[in-house]
Design an enzyme around this catalytic site. Structure first.
Site, PDB file in Angstrom:
ATOM      1  N   THR A  19       1.044  -0.717  -0.171  1.00 21.79           N
ATOM      2  CA  THR A  19      -0.007   0.045   0.185  1.00 21.79           C
ATOM      3  C   THR A  19       0.940   0.851   0.133  1.00 21.79           C
ATOM      4  O   THR A  19       1.649   1.118   0.572  1.00 21.79           O
ATOM      5  CB  THR A  19      -0.797  -0.222   1.431  1.00 21.79           C
ATOM      6  N   ARG A  30     -15.066  -6.187   0.150  1.00 24.94           N
ATOM      7  CA  ARG A  30     -13.605  -5.967   1.439  1.00 24.94           C
ATOM      8  C   ARG A  30     -13.912  -4.737   0.934  1.00 24.94           C
ATOM      9  O   ARG A  30     -12.691  -4.311   0.171  1.00 24.94           O
ATOM     10  CB  ARG A  30     -13.639  -7.002   1.719  1.00 24.94           C
ATOM     11  N   THR A  63      -0.596   2.032   6.789  1.00 25.13           N
ATOM     12  CA  THR A  63      -0.642   0.850   6.356  1.00 25.13           C
ATOM     13  C   THR A  63      -0.917  -0.538   7.271  1.00 25.13           C
ATOM     14  O   THR A  63      -0.071  -0.611   7.972  1.00 25.13           O
ATOM     15  CB  THR A  63       0.626   0.557   5.039  1.00 25.13           C
ATOM     16  N   GLY A  64      -1.321  -1.511   6.825  1.00 25.90           N
ATOM     17  CA  GLY A  64      -1.705  -2.543   7.684  1.00 25.90           C
ATOM     18  C   GLY A  64      -2.980  -3.991   7.685  1.00 25.90           C
ATOM     19  O   GLY A  64      -3.479  -3.320   6.709  1.00 25.90           O
ATOM     20  N   GLY A  87      -6.053  -3.289   7.685  1.00 24.76           N
ATOM     21  CA  GLY A  87      -7.231  -2.265   7.828  1.00 24.76           C
ATOM     22  C   GLY A  87      -8.776  -2.378   8.392  1.00 24.76           C
ATOM     23  O   GLY A  87      -8.511  -1.340   8.734  1.00 24.76           O
ATOM     24  N   GLY A 122     -11.031  -1.607   3.100  1.00 24.26           N
ATOM     25  CA  GLY A 122     -10.055  -1.732   4.464  1.00 24.26           C
ATOM     26  C   GLY A 122     -10.364  -0.542   4.237  1.00 24.26           C
ATOM     27  O   GLY A 122     -11.133   0.617   4.365  1.00 24.26           O
ATOM     28  N   ASP A 123      -9.109  -0.112   5.655  1.00 22.75           N
ATOM     29  CA  ASP A 123      -8.934   1.712   6.194  1.00 22.75           C
ATOM     30  C   ASP A 123      -8.205   2.831   5.170  1.00 22.75           C
ATOM     31  O   ASP A 123      -8.922   4.240   5.564  1.00 22.75           O
ATOM     32  CB  ASP A 123      -7.987   1.187   7.210  1.00 22.75           C
TER      33      ASP A 123
HETATM   34  N1  ASP Z   1      -4.841  -0.548   4.753  1.00 21.26           N
HETATM   35  C1  ASP Z   1      -4.390  -2.232   3.713  1.00 21.26           C
HETATM   36  C2  ASP Z   1      -5.890  -2.308   3.956  1.00 21.26           C
HETATM   37  O1  ASP Z   1      -6.587  -3.126   4.295  1.00 21.26           O
HETATM   38  C3  ASP Z   1      -3.611  -3.153   3.095  1.00 21.26           C
HETATM   39  C4  ASP Z   1      -2.147  -2.386   2.888  1.00 21.26           C
HETATM   40  O2  ASP Z   1      -1.193  -1.476   4.096  1.00 21.26           O
HETATM   41  O3  ASP Z   1      -1.348  -3.440   2.791  1.00 21.26           O
HETATM   42  O4  ASP Z   1      -6.574  -2.449   2.957  1.00 21.26           O
END
Ligand code: ASP
Length: 352
Positions: free
Chosen positions: A211, A239, A262-263, A265, A241-242
């Site tokens: 991301t 789906r 990032t992570g 979500g 994410g954040d």
């Molecule tokens: N945060 C992103 C999500 O959950 C994924 C990522 O940051 O790699 O969609």
């Protein structure tokens, strides 16, 4: 009465000593702390980097180019919004990252893209989710912010808005790379194995690689943040994410800071991480670094992700709780760093 007033020469002498005292004080603080940078930028290319990443220099050189582009905009007096947008377009067009070209694949083998941007001066923001034909989702998010009454458009409606705004569609195949096809195959095989062994099924790949996000402070003191992603490999059911959610994956306010996360979500949404960081800085008086560390190391579980943030003074923090996080930062004082793991890959400080 007049005799109580000091004479003119005495007045001048007193004024002079006050000036000397003031300049001594400011010299002392100037010596102990570097001046606040006139501009600053930080960029991430995703948390969850494995320890054995192949070709790490491909990722780092892209982060370096994005930083150079952002810093040239800011050094020339451009806006933080333009700097974060330009940096993310560059990374969306780079197949190494999970955003735009090179995005991860859903369980059905498609790319569904999410992005958001926020202007710290006005709190205006724009976000898009699950778009499938827009080459640079961050540009569409920016158009939502500037050319619509809304802040968040999803799916077919976002695509329709894109057409109305003159975005030419690309085939969904444009985004797909061999690397991401293999990742999906691998995750599906693991899913199948877990099902046969009747163990818990993890629907998504446990690494969140690639991301992209950027935060910046410009010379007018305005902050901006932006994030773009393909989400998680093997994601299902539309789906989201954040990353496109203001207050979860992205937030900016000139009164506090600009944040891009990032992570995993789902966790960032539950804890409203980007807004929580801003609130800790603005309302609880924590330093940017302390607030970032609290959220990443105390609130979120280990191995769930990271964030980048810049406050209104140009301080930068980039904490993560995964093995690595692609990231870099630069400022007007000559700071220029590119990192993946704990140690810098490029660490240059030149005179401003
Ligand atoms: N945060 C992103 C999500 O959950 C994924 C990522 O940051 O790699 O969609």
């Amino acid at each position: 009465m007049l005799r109580f007033l000091p004479s003119l020469p005495r007045c001048l002498a007193m004024f002079g000593s006050v000036l000397v005292a003031m300049s001594l004080t400011s010299c002392a603080s100037f010596d102990s702390q570097p001046p606040r940078p006139r501009w600053a930028i930080a960029i991430h290319g995703g948390a969850g980097v494995p320890a054995d990443l192949a070709n790490p220099e491909d990722y780092s050189s892209a982060i370096e180019r994005a930083l150079q582009l952002g810093q040239s905009i800011l050094a020339d007096g451009g806006t933080s919004l333009d700097a974060v947008t330009a940096a993310l377009v560059l990374l969306e067009d780079d197949p190494h990252f999970n955003a735009g070209l090179g995005a991860v694949l859903t369980s059905e083998g498609a790319c569904e893209l999410d992005a958001s941007i926020m202007d710290g001066e006005t709190l205006n923001c724009g976000a898009v989710a699950s778009v499938t034909t827009v080459k640079n989702p961050i540009l569409l998010a920016r158009a939502v912010m500037t050319a619509s009454k809304h802040v968040f458009l999803a799916g077919g409606g976002a695509e329709q808005f894109a057409r109305e705004q003159g975005f030419s569609p690309v085939e969904n195949d444009y985004f797909k790379t061999e690397h991401r096809r293999k990742s999906l195959e691998r995750v599906k095989e693991e899913e199948q194995r877990a099902k046969s062994a009747q163990s818990a099924v993890d629907l998504c790949e446990p690494v969140y690689l690639g991301t992209v996000g950027a935060v910046a402070l410009d010379q007018d003191g305005h902050l901006a943040a932006a994030t773009s992603t393909g989400g998680l490999t093997n994601k299902r059911y539309g789906r989201v994410g954040d990353s496109p959610i203001i207050g979860a994956g992205t937030f900016a306010a000139d009164t506090s800071c600009a944040v891009s996360c990032t992570g995993q979500g789902e966790l960032y949404i539950r804890h409203g991480i980007s807004h929580a960081l801003s609130a800790l800085v603005e309302h609880a008086g924590l330093s940017l670094e302390a607030a970032g560390a609290r959220l990443i190391h105390q609130v979120l579980p280990e191995d769930s992700g990271g964030l980048i943030a810049i406050d209104r003074h140009g301080n930068i923090t980039m904490p993560f709780n995964t093995v690595g996080m692609h990231r870099g930062c630069a400022d007007a004082n000559g700071r220029f760093e590119v990192l993946i793991y704990k140690e810098p890959i490029i660490n240059a400080t030149v005179s401003p």
